[in-house]
Scaffold this active site. Structure first.
Site, PDB file in Angstrom:
ATOM      1  N   HIS A  36       2.089 -12.994  60.987  1.00 24.32           N
ATOM      2  CA  HIS A  36       1.652 -11.737  61.590  1.00 24.32           C
ATOM      3  C   HIS A  36       1.970 -11.843  63.077  1.00 24.32           C
ATOM      4  O   HIS A  36       1.873 -12.943  63.653  1.00 24.32           O
ATOM      5  CB  HIS A  36       0.139 -11.533  61.529  1.00 24.32           C
ATOM      6  CG  HIS A  36      -0.474 -11.406  60.178  1.00 24.32           C
ATOM      7  ND1 HIS A  36      -0.868 -12.475  59.438  1.00 24.32           N
ATOM      8  CD2 HIS A  36      -0.808 -10.299  59.463  1.00 24.32           C
ATOM      9  CE1 HIS A  36      -1.418 -12.036  58.305  1.00 24.32           C
ATOM     10  NE2 HIS A  36      -1.402 -10.732  58.292  1.00 24.32           N
ATOM     11  N   ASP A  81      -0.646 -13.788  64.919  1.00 29.36           N
ATOM     12  CA  ASP A  81      -0.793 -15.234  64.656  1.00 29.36           C
ATOM     13  C   ASP A  81       0.003 -16.037  65.661  1.00 29.36           C
ATOM     14  O   ASP A  81      -0.379 -17.143  66.029  1.00 29.36           O
ATOM     15  CB  ASP A  81      -0.202 -15.650  63.293  1.00 29.36           C
ATOM     16  CG  ASP A  81      -0.708 -14.847  62.144  1.00 29.36           C
ATOM     17  OD1 ASP A  81      -1.868 -14.434  62.183  1.00 29.36           O
ATOM     18  OD2 ASP A  81       0.083 -14.646  61.190  1.00 29.36           O
ATOM     19  N   GLU A  96      -0.512 -10.531  45.354  1.00 27.11           N
ATOM     20  CA  GLU A  96      -1.245 -11.770  45.626  1.00 27.11           C
ATOM     21  C   GLU A  96      -2.155 -12.093  44.439  1.00 27.11           C
ATOM     22  O   GLU A  96      -2.880 -11.229  43.932  1.00 27.11           O
ATOM     23  CB  GLU A  96      -2.072 -11.617  46.907  1.00 27.11           C
ATOM     24  CG  GLU A  96      -2.883 -12.869  47.188  1.00 27.11           C
ATOM     25  CD  GLU A  96      -3.599 -12.863  48.524  1.00 27.11           C
ATOM     26  OE1 GLU A  96      -3.019 -12.411  49.517  1.00 27.11           O
ATOM     27  OE2 GLU A  96      -4.745 -13.334  48.555  1.00 27.11           O
ATOM     28  N   ASP A 136       2.242 -13.632  46.909  1.00 25.70           N
ATOM     29  CA  ASP A 136       1.375 -14.520  47.686  1.00 25.70           C
ATOM     30  C   ASP A 136       0.669 -15.388  46.662  1.00 25.70           C
ATOM     31  O   ASP A 136      -0.127 -14.906  45.852  1.00 25.70           O
ATOM     32  CB  ASP A 136       0.376 -13.709  48.523  1.00 25.70           C
ATOM     33  CG  ASP A 136       0.998 -13.239  49.832  1.00 25.70           C
ATOM     34  OD1 ASP A 136       2.177 -13.567  50.080  1.00 25.70           O
ATOM     35  OD2 ASP A 136       0.303 -12.561  50.605  1.00 25.70           O
ATOM     36  N   ASP A 181      -8.879 -17.352  48.875  1.00 26.03           N
ATOM     37  CA  ASP A 181      -7.542 -17.788  49.323  1.00 26.03           C
ATOM     38  C   ASP A 181      -7.335 -19.295  49.210  1.00 26.03           C
ATOM     39  O   ASP A 181      -6.979 -19.958  50.196  1.00 26.03           O
ATOM     40  CB  ASP A 181      -7.295 -17.356  50.787  1.00 26.03           C
ATOM     41  CG  ASP A 181      -6.971 -15.878  50.915  1.00 26.03           C
ATOM     42  OD1 ASP A 181      -6.440 -15.291  49.968  1.00 26.03           O
ATOM     43  OD2 ASP A 181      -7.256 -15.320  51.997  1.00 26.03           O
ATOM     44  N   ASP A 240      -0.278 -17.956  50.820  1.00 21.73           N
ATOM     45  CA  ASP A 240      -1.302 -17.240  51.592  1.00 21.73           C
ATOM     46  C   ASP A 240      -2.638 -17.876  51.197  1.00 21.73           C
ATOM     47  O   ASP A 240      -3.435 -17.300  50.469  1.00 21.73           O
ATOM     48  CB  ASP A 240      -1.260 -15.746  51.260  1.00 21.73           C
ATOM     49  CG  ASP A 240      -2.149 -14.937  52.195  1.00 21.73           C
ATOM     50  OD1 ASP A 240      -2.903 -15.561  52.955  1.00 21.73           O
ATOM     51  OD2 ASP A 240      -2.088 -13.696  52.156  1.00 21.73           O
TER      52      ASP A 240
END
Ligand code: XLS
Ligand code: CA
Ligand code: CA
Length: 437
Positions: free
Chosen positions: A101, A104, A268, A296, A309, A339
């Site tokens: 991102h 980040d 994801e 993801d 996650d 992720d």
């Protein structure tokens, strides 16, 4: 100078009998599977946010990770240090790709101009690091959910200034993704939903989201970005009602917006299960609608109801997703992005390696099992046979142009059609599947 991971060498394949926790047991990047190397099939990516930016906090406690680049100091210098360490990590773990991102990799400034300056400064550094590293960019994305300006949504915010701010962020991030040779650009609408209908004009919010996606697709063509644009479904968290709930609701929305040929899905695992589906359901739904973009690859926890996650660690959870992906020719321009974050008690530098090694190994092990499943054809032959009558007389008749409801009705009467129930043989098929685990 990067030294956070100084005690760790490049991770190499040592095979299943090795006791070295810092080696691959199954991921042998050059091994041929289904006509390609493992590396080409799996297209692993390390994610920047959980791996280098998340400090280990939870709703009840603060940071637990003491990474040198997280200490107080000039934020841009910290970002540079983080980047050095990230590339050291990429080069040692050897995921083929990474994802980021905008926020980040570089800090916000006091206004957008300064934020953009910080971002472009780090993008320049990434570009020069990529010249000497083998790692490539799987996707870039803009974080339009963390800052408080986005608390009521980004492109679905009641305030058009917020829409405009996000548009500016996404433009910069798309430019950077193209510059770095990214294969995809991802849009995850963290706050594109609502908390209460009492204060929400849903119709206008959905129109605004559509407008935003149109602008993104137009810009993709304008700059000649040849990667895929991907939408990432998630049912809730952070908002209660998300407009991009699951694959089916994303596709319904994309069709309404006329963008179904322009935008695919980044699915994801943990978001699939949060929406009450299995990972394989979401994948097969996307494949059936020509919308599978990328994955993801993580997992949730069945005992906890939120987006934990975690790194994948079970062949049983991955075998059907992989079976469908690789029976369908693989993941294309997409990849398998971790992720996933280590637990907040896993505070050693080695823990980041153990997590990625485990994730890469479990995917490689699953790929080997899936290769056998595909080559044995037991499941595919079963399914082909189950539907084979659709290739025969009645199946063809139903699809003939001249066939009507009335003519089918007549046929049932004339030919005395009396369907006999046929077993779905679920347990028989589950026993077959178990042979490959
Ligand atoms: C959060 C999402 C996010 C996207 C990228 O739950 O998974 O990390 O993948 O914004
Ligand atoms: Ca994700
Ligand atoms: Ca998630």
């Amino acid at each position: 100078m990067s030294d956070y991971f100084k005690n760790i060498n490049e991770i190499i394949y040592e095979g299943p009998d090795s006791d070295n926790p810092l080696s691959f047991k199954y991921y042998d990047e050059n091994r041929q599977v289904l006509g390609k190397t493992m590396k080409e099939n799996l297209r692993f990516a390390t994610c920047y946010w959980h791996t280098f930016t998340w400090p280990g906090l939870d709703p009840f406690g603060g940071a637990t990770f003491e990474r040198p680049w997280m200490s107080s100091g000039d934020p841009l210098k910290m970002a540079e240090m983080k980047l050095d360490e990230a590339f050291d990590f990429f080069n040692k773990i050897k995921t083929s790709f990474f994802c980021f991102h905008d926020r980040d990799i570089s800090p916000e400034g006091s206004n957008y101009k300064e934020t953009q300056k910080n971002f472009l400064y780090i993008i320049d550094l990434i570009q020069s690091k990529m010249e000497t590293s083998k790692v490539k960019l799987l996707w870039g994305t803009a974080n339009a959910f963390s800052h408080k300006r986005y608390m009521s949504g980004a492109s679905t915010n009641p305030d058009p200034e917020v829409f405009a701010y996000k548009a500016a962020q996404v433009k910069d991030c798309m430019d950077a993704t193209k510059r770095l040779g990214g294969s995809n650009y991802v849009l995850w609408g963290g706050r594109e939903g609502y908390e209460t209908i009492l204060n929400t004009n849903m119709g206008l919010e959905i129109d605004n989201l559509k407008r935003f996606l149109e602008l993104v697709v137009d810009y993709k063509y304008k700059i000649g970005f040849d990667g895929q644009i991907l939408l990432e479904p998630k049912p809730h968290e952070p908002t209660k009602h998300q407009y991009d709930f699951d694959s089916a609701s994303c596709l319904a929305f994309l069709r309404k917006a006329g963008l179904e040929n322009e935008i695919k899905l980044n699915i994801e695992a943990n978001h699939a299960t949060l929406s009450g589906h299995s990972f394989e359901h979401e994948i097969v739904y996307a494949i059936a609608n020509n919308a599978l973009g990328s994955l993801d690859i993580n997992r949730g926890d069945t005992l906890l109801g939120w987006d934990t996650d975690q790194f994948p660690n079970s062949v049983l959870e991955l075998i059907l997703p992989f079976y469908h992906i690789f029976s369908n020719g693989g993941i294309g321009k997409g990849g398998l992005n971790f992720d996933a974050k280590i637990r907040r008690q896993s505070i050693d530098p080695e823990d980041l390696f153990y997590a990625h090694i485990g994730g890469m190994d479990i995917c490689a092990k699953t790929l080997l099992a899936v290769e056998k499943m595909i080559n044995d054809k037991k499941l595919s032959d079963y399914v082909t046979k189950r539907y084979e009558d659709w290739q025969k007389d009645l199946g063809n008749y139903i699809y003939n142009k001249g066939t009507t409801l009335e003519s089918i009705h007549q046929k049932v009467l004339d030919e005395n059609i009396e369907p006999k129930p046929r077993s779905g043989n679920q347990e028989y098929l589950e026993n077959i599947l178990n042979k490959y685990l």
